[in-house]
Design an enzyme around this catalytic site. Sequence first.
Site, PDB file in Angstrom:
ATOM      1  N   SER A  15       7.498  -2.009  11.948  1.00  9.20           N
ATOM      2  CA  SER A  15       7.460  -3.159  11.474  1.00  9.20           C
ATOM      3  C   SER A  15       6.691  -4.133  12.058  1.00  9.20           C
ATOM      4  CB  SER A  15       9.077  -3.566  11.454  1.00  9.20           C
ATOM      5  OG  SER A  15       9.179  -4.916  11.287  1.00  9.20           O
ATOM      6  N   LEU A  16       6.153  -5.166  11.321  1.00 10.78           N
ATOM      7  CA  LEU A  16       5.388  -6.077  11.813  1.00 10.78           C
ATOM      8  C   LEU A  16       6.222  -7.289  12.313  1.00 10.78           C
ATOM      9  CD1 LEU A  16       2.541  -6.574   9.212  1.00 10.78           C
ATOM     10  CD2 LEU A  16       2.150  -6.155  11.727  1.00 10.78           C
ATOM     11  N   LYS A  66      17.832  -6.525  -0.027  1.00  8.85           N
ATOM     12  CA  LYS A  66      17.741  -7.969   0.109  1.00  8.85           C
ATOM     13  C   LYS A  66      19.233  -8.548  -1.068  1.00  8.85           C
ATOM     14  CE  LYS A  66      13.260  -9.330   1.598  1.00  8.85           C
ATOM     15  NZ  LYS A  66      12.093  -9.820   1.453  1.00  8.85           N
ATOM     16  N   ASP A 102      12.274 -16.410   2.525  1.00  6.09           N
ATOM     17  CA  ASP A 102      10.925 -16.061   2.100  1.00  6.09           C
ATOM     18  C   ASP A 102      10.551 -17.251   1.284  1.00  6.09           C
ATOM     19  OD1 ASP A 102      10.630 -13.354   2.913  1.00  6.09           O
ATOM     20  OD2 ASP A 102      11.677 -12.597   1.436  1.00  6.09           O
ATOM     21  N   GLY A 127       5.228  -8.671 -11.060  1.00  9.49           N
ATOM     22  CA  GLY A 127       6.237  -8.245 -10.074  1.00  9.49           C
ATOM     23  C   GLY A 127       7.582  -8.718 -10.377  1.00  9.49           C
ATOM     24  N   ASN A 151       6.026  -7.512 -15.520  1.00 11.74           N
ATOM     25  CA  ASN A 151       6.467  -6.546 -14.435  1.00 11.74           C
ATOM     26  C   ASN A 151       6.521  -4.917 -15.328  1.00 11.74           C
ATOM     27  OD1 ASN A 151       7.675  -5.941 -12.034  1.00 11.74           O
ATOM     28  ND2 ASN A 151       9.581  -5.104 -13.186  1.00 11.74           N
ATOM     29  N   ARG A 156      13.423  -5.746 -15.916  1.00 12.12           N
ATOM     30  CA  ARG A 156      13.746  -6.360 -14.506  1.00 12.12           C
ATOM     31  C   ARG A 156      13.308  -7.815 -14.581  1.00 12.12           C
ATOM     32  NH1 ARG A 156      11.930  -3.716  -8.832  1.00 12.12           N
ATOM     33  NH2 ARG A 156      13.400  -4.860  -7.352  1.00 12.12           N
ATOM     34  N   LEU A 222       0.932 -11.172  -1.954  1.00  9.92           N
ATOM     35  CA  LEU A 222       1.993 -11.247  -0.811  1.00  9.92           C
ATOM     36  C   LEU A 222       1.872  -9.967   0.289  1.00  9.92           C
ATOM     37  CD1 LEU A 222       5.563 -12.013  -2.574  1.00  9.92           C
ATOM     38  CD2 LEU A 222       3.654 -13.170  -2.036  1.00  9.92           C
ATOM     39  N   TYR A 224       0.041  -8.169   2.878  1.00 11.28           N
ATOM     40  CA  TYR A 224      -0.486  -9.051   4.264  1.00 11.28           C
ATOM     41  C   TYR A 224      -1.683  -7.626   4.521  1.00 11.28           C
ATOM     42  CZ  TYR A 224      -1.427 -10.107   9.088  1.00 11.28           C
ATOM     43  OH  TYR A 224      -2.185 -10.342  10.092  1.00 11.28           O
ATOM     44  N   GLY A 243      -0.558 -12.263   2.362  1.00 10.58           N
ATOM     45  CA  GLY A 243       0.786 -12.534   2.508  1.00 10.58           C
ATOM     46  C   GLY A 243       0.909 -12.941   4.043  1.00 10.58           C
TER      47      GLY A 243
HETATM   48  P1  NDP Z   1      10.620  -4.695  -4.472  1.00 12.04           P
HETATM   49  O1  NDP Z   1      10.755  -3.267  -4.306  1.00 12.04           O
HETATM   50  O2  NDP Z   1      11.831  -5.471  -4.788  1.00 12.04           O
HETATM   51  O3  NDP Z   1       9.741  -4.963  -5.985  1.00 12.04           O
HETATM   52  C1  NDP Z   1       8.745  -4.080  -6.107  1.00 12.04           C
HETATM   53  C2  NDP Z   1       7.883  -4.807  -7.298  1.00 12.04           C
HETATM   54  O4  NDP Z   1       6.541  -4.097  -7.445  1.00 12.04           O
HETATM   55  C3  NDP Z   1       8.496  -4.438  -8.552  1.00 12.04           C
HETATM   56  O5  NDP Z   1       8.158  -5.749  -9.322  1.00 12.04           O
HETATM   57  C4  NDP Z   1       7.902  -3.073  -9.148  1.00 12.04           C
HETATM   58  O6  NDP Z   1       7.918  -2.880 -10.427  1.00 12.04           O
HETATM   59  C5  NDP Z   1       6.442  -3.189  -8.591  1.00 12.04           C
HETATM   60  N1  NDP Z   1       5.763  -2.073  -8.732  1.00 12.04           N
HETATM   61  C6  NDP Z   1       5.689  -1.182  -7.539  1.00 12.04           C
HETATM   62  N2  NDP Z   1       4.919  -0.143  -7.744  1.00 12.04           N
HETATM   63  C7  NDP Z   1       4.289  -0.403  -8.904  1.00 12.04           C
HETATM   64  C8  NDP Z   1       3.458   0.461  -9.672  1.00 12.04           C
HETATM   65  N3  NDP Z   1       3.064   1.378  -9.391  1.00 12.04           N
HETATM   66  N4  NDP Z   1       2.894  -0.285 -10.915  1.00 12.04           N
HETATM   67  C9  NDP Z   1       3.625  -1.130 -11.255  1.00 12.04           C
HETATM   68  N5  NDP Z   1       4.425  -2.229 -10.617  1.00 12.04           N
HETATM   69  C10 NDP Z   1       4.733  -1.596  -9.515  1.00 12.04           C
HETATM   70  O7  NDP Z   1       9.510  -5.379  -3.526  1.00 12.04           O
HETATM   71  P2  NDP Z   1       9.493  -6.624  -2.900  1.00 12.04           P
HETATM   72  O8  NDP Z   1       9.504  -7.689  -4.263  1.00 12.04           O
HETATM   73  O9  NDP Z   1      10.369  -7.230  -1.765  1.00 12.04           O
HETATM   74  O10 NDP Z   1       8.128  -6.533  -2.658  1.00 12.04           O
HETATM   75  C11 NDP Z   1       6.803  -6.499  -3.360  1.00 12.04           C
HETATM   76  C12 NDP Z   1       5.619  -6.925  -2.648  1.00 12.04           C
HETATM   77  O11 NDP Z   1       5.603  -8.132  -1.994  1.00 12.04           O
HETATM   78  C13 NDP Z   1       5.379  -5.829  -1.437  1.00 12.04           C
HETATM   79  O12 NDP Z   1       4.332  -5.244  -1.332  1.00 12.04           O
HETATM   80  C14 NDP Z   1       5.766  -6.685  -0.099  1.00 12.04           C
HETATM   81  O13 NDP Z   1       4.910  -6.172   0.951  1.00 12.04           O
HETATM   82  C15 NDP Z   1       5.642  -7.790  -0.561  1.00 12.04           C
HETATM   83  N6  NDP Z   1       6.236  -8.912   0.037  1.00 12.04           N
HETATM   84  C16 NDP Z   1       5.642  -9.794   1.111  1.00 12.04           C
HETATM   85  C17 NDP Z   1       6.360 -10.854   1.763  1.00 12.04           C
HETATM   86  C18 NDP Z   1       5.877 -11.676   2.945  1.00 12.04           C
HETATM   87  O14 NDP Z   1       6.250 -12.169   3.515  1.00 12.04           O
HETATM   88  N7  NDP Z   1       4.201 -11.737   2.824  1.00 12.04           N
HETATM   89  C19 NDP Z   1       7.615 -11.011   1.308  1.00 12.04           C
HETATM   90  C20 NDP Z   1       8.293 -10.363   0.385  1.00 12.04           C
HETATM   91  C21 NDP Z   1       7.690  -9.216  -0.094  1.00 12.04           C
HETATM   92  P3  NDP Z   1       9.137  -2.267 -11.079  1.00 12.04           P
HETATM   93  O15 NDP Z   1      10.197  -3.391 -11.130  1.00 12.04           O
HETATM   94  O16 NDP Z   1       8.754  -2.147 -12.466  1.00 12.04           O
HETATM   95  O17 NDP Z   1       9.387  -0.946 -10.480  1.00 12.04           O
END
Ligand code: NDP
Length: 303
Positions: A15-16, A66, A102, A127, A151, A156, A222, A224, A243
């Site tokens: 974990s970062l 979360k 966040d 997303g 999405n 969702r 988002l 990093y 991010g």
């Molecule tokens: P979630 O698991 O809640 O959501 C994941 C999202 O990615 C969903 O919308 C999902 O779509 C989509 N997804 C995943 N794989 C695929 C794919 N192969 N094709 C299409 N859509 C896909 O994760 P989070 O929302 O918490 O995090 C999402 C991203 O944001 C992560 O990469 C995370 O690292 C980043 N993040 C960064 C933060 C920061 O502080 N910089 C803070 C929070 C998040 P579906 O619903 O259709 O599965």
Amino acid sequence: MTKRVVLIGHPVAHSLSGAMQQAAFDHAGIDARYELWDRASIDIPDTVTELRGDEFLGANVTIPHKERVVPLVDRLTDEAHATGAVNTITREGRRLVGHNTDVGGFKVALDELVGRQKMPRHAVVLGAGGGARAVVYGLIREGFQRIIVFNRHLHRAESLVKHFGRSAAHMDLKAMPWHESIIESELAKTKVLVNATSIGLTDDATPVPAEILGADLLVLDLIYSRTRLLQDAAQAGCTVADGGEMLLHQGAAAFTLWTGQPAPLDVMRAALEEAHAKGVVSAEGEGGAAGTGTGETGSSAPA
Ligand code: NDP
């Protein structure tokens, strides 16, 4: 007594946040240890109950828990209530408070992306997970008038839009199906593109083809890391940001909530960059890259 702060997620092995928060505690002379707790969904109620003990300053919560911890805490802040997601927990005696830092982290990232330009009013968000909720809420609060959420699983995105129904009553917040032609036509009308999917986190994939990125777009990923999306966007002439700032500032806000002290931002940024350079990835959707977690207690099973 050494105080404890834990990151609850699955997986959390590298974990970062661990590197960043431990560096901040050490720098501030706070006798606290940041631990990584890899927990299955079924164990979350017991895990949250454990946090009521005196030795805990609080916790971070990450993927995929979360939303699950929301009904388990005693009080929610406005941001946590509005987003329906908790990423930080603090203690008030034996009572637990759920926060969402966040949202504030995203605001810093957005402000830096926009810079001195006038704040745009239209955005496309890719997303609909926990990260996207913080983004959409942040954009609504910022006064955006049109936000389109795409999405993979449309339902969702539709529930996200429904969730924000009341706070978005004055503006255009819509869920749309993930079709390239529809994304292209929306991007032509927008100024801000935010990738809140995990596409590109663990490989070179990108959510949208390079050809549909116009030069005047502001693009925030988002994730990093210099993702394929950001590389394509920069190549197309867009202004881009990853991010990192959001991660830093959500963490800084959490540090202050636990300790009551201002966060040592430079120390946290340096720890984040150092850990990132070593290949450690964010527990936010961690991809299982090599690295050394801090105070690791959980397994390293991939998601
Ligand atoms: P979630 O698991 O809640 O959501 C994941 C999202 O990615 C969903 O919308 C999902 O779509 C989509 N997804 C995943 N794989 C695929 C794919 N192969 N094709 C299409 N859509 C896909 O994760 P989070 O929302 O918490 O995090 C999402 C991203 O944001 C992560 O990469 C995370 O690292 C980043 N993040 C960064 C933060 C920061 O502080 N910089 C803070 C929070 C998040 P579906 O619903 O259709 O599965």
